[in-house]
Design a protein around this motif. Structure first.
Motif, mmCIF file in Angstrom:
data_model
loop_
_atom_site.group_PDB
_atom_site.id
_atom_site.type_symbol
_atom_site.label_atom_id
_atom_site.label_comp_id
_atom_site.label_asym_id
_atom_site.label_seq_id
_atom_site.Cartn_x
_atom_site.Cartn_y
_atom_site.Cartn_z
ATOM 1 N N TYR A 167 0.853 -1.191 0.000
ATOM 2 C CA TYR A 167 0.000 0.000 0.000
ATOM 3 C C TYR A 167 0.889 1.241 0.000
ATOM 4 C CZ TYR A 167 -4.626 -2.041 0.234
ATOM 5 O OH TYR A 167 -5.801 -2.675 -0.083
ATOM 6 N N LEU A 168 1.587 1.412 -1.084
ATOM 7 C CA LEU A 168 2.575 2.458 -1.305
ATOM 8 C C LEU A 168 2.404 2.943 -2.742
ATOM 9 C CD1 LEU A 168 5.426 0.329 0.259
ATOM 10 C CD2 LEU A 168 4.383 2.302 1.373
ATOM 11 N N ALA A 169 3.074 4.024 -3.112
ATOM 12 C CA ALA A 169 2.782 4.628 -4.411
ATOM 13 C C ALA A 169 3.889 5.580 -4.840
ATOM 14 C CB ALA A 169 1.460 5.387 -4.337
ATOM 15 N N ASN A 170 3.787 6.071 -6.072
ATOM 16 C CA ASN A 170 4.660 7.162 -6.491
ATOM 17 C C ASN A 170 4.535 8.321 -5.515
ATOM 18 O OD1 ASN A 170 3.822 5.470 -8.800
ATOM 19 N ND2 ASN A 170 5.270 6.727 -9.944
ATOM 20 N N CYS A 211 -6.713 -2.734 -7.667
ATOM 21 C CA CYS A 211 -6.257 -1.406 -7.259
ATOM 22 C C CYS A 211 -6.698 -0.366 -8.285
ATOM 23 C CB CYS A 211 -4.746 -1.375 -7.082
ATOM 24 S SG CYS A 211 -3.792 -1.427 -8.595
ATOM 25 N N GLY A 212 -6.353 0.870 -8.027
ATOM 26 C CA GLY A 212 -6.582 1.952 -8.965
ATOM 27 C C GLY A 212 -5.313 2.762 -9.115
ATOM 28 N N ALA A 213 -5.154 3.397 -10.272
ATOM 29 C CA ALA A 213 -3.997 4.266 -10.465
ATOM 30 C C ALA A 213 -4.022 5.391 -9.432
ATOM 31 C CB ALA A 213 -3.989 4.822 -11.880
ATOM 32 N N ILE A 214 -5.205 6.001 -9.242
ATOM 33 C CA ILE A 214 -5.449 6.918 -8.129
ATOM 34 C C ILE A 214 -6.418 6.202 -7.204
ATOM 35 C CG2 ILE A 214 -6.359 9.155 -7.427
ATOM 36 C CD1 ILE A 214 -5.676 10.220 -10.190
ATOM 37 N N TYR A 215 -6.012 5.968 -5.952
ATOM 38 C CA TYR A 215 -6.786 5.064 -5.096
ATOM 39 C C TYR A 215 -6.971 5.639 -3.697
ATOM 40 C CZ TYR A 215 -8.062 0.860 -2.468
ATOM 41 O OH TYR A 215 -8.688 -0.043 -1.651
ATOM 42 N N SER A 216 -8.184 5.456 -3.175
ATOM 43 C CA SER A 216 -8.488 5.773 -1.783
ATOM 44 C C SER A 216 -9.517 4.792 -1.266
ATOM 45 C CB SER A 216 -9.028 7.201 -1.668
ATOM 46 O OG SER A 216 -9.286 7.536 -0.322
ATOM 47 N N GLY A 276 -8.725 3.523 -13.425
ATOM 48 C CA GLY A 276 -8.021 4.797 -13.392
ATOM 49 C C GLY A 276 -8.150 5.495 -12.054
ATOM 50 N N VAL A 277 -9.397 5.775 -11.630
ATOM 51 C CA VAL A 277 -9.657 6.385 -10.327
ATOM 52 C C VAL A 277 -10.564 5.437 -9.559
ATOM 53 C CG1 VAL A 277 -10.619 8.361 -9.084
ATOM 54 C CG2 VAL A 277 -9.434 8.711 -11.274
ATOM 55 N N TYR A 278 -10.100 4.912 -8.460
ATOM 56 C CA TYR A 278 -10.825 3.903 -7.697
ATOM 57 C C TYR A 278 -11.072 4.460 -6.296
ATOM 58 C CZ TYR A 278 -11.794 -0.920 -6.009
ATOM 59 O OH TYR A 278 -12.347 -2.061 -5.493
ATOM 60 N N LEU A 279 -12.336 4.794 -6.028
ATOM 61 C CA LEU A 279 -12.739 5.268 -4.700
ATOM 62 C C LEU A 279 -13.418 4.103 -4.009
ATOM 63 C CD1 LEU A 279 -14.097 8.757 -5.816
ATOM 64 C CD2 LEU A 279 -11.758 8.108 -5.182
ATOM 65 N N ILE A 281 -0.384 4.539 -8.187
ATOM 66 C CA ILE A 281 0.402 5.705 -8.583
ATOM 67 C C ILE A 281 0.221 6.814 -7.547
ATOM 68 C CG2 ILE A 281 0.724 7.500 -10.319
ATOM 69 C CD1 ILE A 281 1.733 4.863 -11.335
ATOM 70 N N ILE A 282 -1.033 7.111 -7.181
ATOM 71 C CA ILE A 282 -1.317 8.036 -6.081
ATOM 72 C C ILE A 282 -2.247 7.329 -5.106
ATOM 73 C CG2 ILE A 282 -2.393 10.213 -5.379
ATOM 74 C CD1 ILE A 282 -1.584 11.405 -8.032
ATOM 75 N N TYR A 283 -1.835 7.250 -3.851
ATOM 76 C CA TYR A 283 -2.617 6.625 -2.785
ATOM 77 C C TYR A 283 -2.965 7.711 -1.779
ATOM 78 C CZ TYR A 283 -3.589 3.471 1.180
ATOM 79 O OH TYR A 283 -4.168 2.812 2.237
ATOM 80 N N HIS A 284 -4.282 8.029 -1.642
ATOM 81 C CA HIS A 284 -4.666 9.188 -0.837
ATOM 82 C C HIS A 284 -5.713 8.857 0.223
ATOM 83 C CE1 HIS A 284 -8.447 10.145 -3.212
ATOM 84 N NE2 HIS A 284 -7.809 9.341 -4.045
ATOM 85 N N SER A 285 -5.634 7.700 0.812
ATOM 86 C CA SER A 285 -6.489 7.395 1.956
ATOM 87 C C SER A 285 -6.037 8.217 3.162
ATOM 88 C CB SER A 285 -6.425 5.902 2.289
ATOM 89 O OG SER A 285 -7.063 5.153 1.275
#
Length: 203
Positions: free
Chosen positions: A114-117, A165-170, A192-195, A139-143
């Motif tokens: 659970y890590l990212a760029n 997963c998602g490229a942008i994930y929360s 792409g974007v996974y909420l 790519i971006i993890y913003h939880s």
């Protein structure tokens, strides 16, 4: 003849308790930047290759974030830089009102955890105008982040080692006005974007 290089220290730059420091035009090899308690500092053209490395750990465990580049505190900017090659994050972005702008971050999260760029926590942090590619998972993890802005980035190559997963994930985040807009998301092995479960407050 061959030249052999190795890690001599975990952090090449430590501004974790500093204020109003401006660092520019530095290349780091096999170490990272510690700015987790910095305030109003600027990193401009600060490039990092081989950010961190590890081979152990639980995929759900965030303990290894502390080894990576960390920009926290308040009001800091990391811009115009290239960061590449990490078992964990490219940058851990936390604290309040910090910005990553016009950075290229590639080839990270070899652990597929659970890590990212860029992993984002905290309040009011921004990622904009970046080129982010090639991650074992996100790519971006913003939880756990609120009022985050993810704007005008090119995002590709997510999920090289995983599927769910998602490229942008929360997940599980009441994001209180997070904005995800104007990103070019392409060539990923995932959404792409996974909420994920119980997210809200994201536009």
């Amino acid at each position: 003849n061959y030249e052999i290089t190795h890690r001599a220290r975990t952090h090449g730059i430590d501004i974790s308790s500093s204020e109003y420091v401006h660092i520019s035009g530095i290349d780091l090899f096999a170490c990272a930047v510690d700015g987790k308690e910095a305030k109003y500092c600027i990193l401009d053209d600060v490039n990092v290759t081989y950010i961190d490395y590890f081979i152990d750990g639980n995929a759900y465990d965030s303990m290894y974030m502390k080894r990576t580049n960390h920009l926290g505190g308040e009001g800091n900017v990391w811009k115009n830089s290239e960061l590449t090659k990490a078992a964990g994050n490219g940058i851990m972005l936390s604290g309040k009102n910090n910005v990553v702008d016009n950075c290229k971050i590639t080839n990270v999260n070899w652990s597929a955890g659970y890590l990212a760029n860029i992993s984002i926590e905290g309040e009011g942090n921004t990622v904009k105008n970046c080129t982010l590619s090639d991650s074992g998972r996100f790519i971006i993890y913003h939880s756990t982040s609120v009022q985050t802005k993810i704007l005008n980035n090119e995002i590709s190559g997510a999920s090289a080692l995983t599927w769910d997963c998602g490229a942008i994930y929360s997940w599980g985040t009441a994001a209180n006005g997070t904005e995800i807009a104007y990103n070019y998301i392409h060539d990923n092995k995932c959404i792409g974007v996974y909420l994920d479960n119980n997210c809200s407050g994201i536009n």
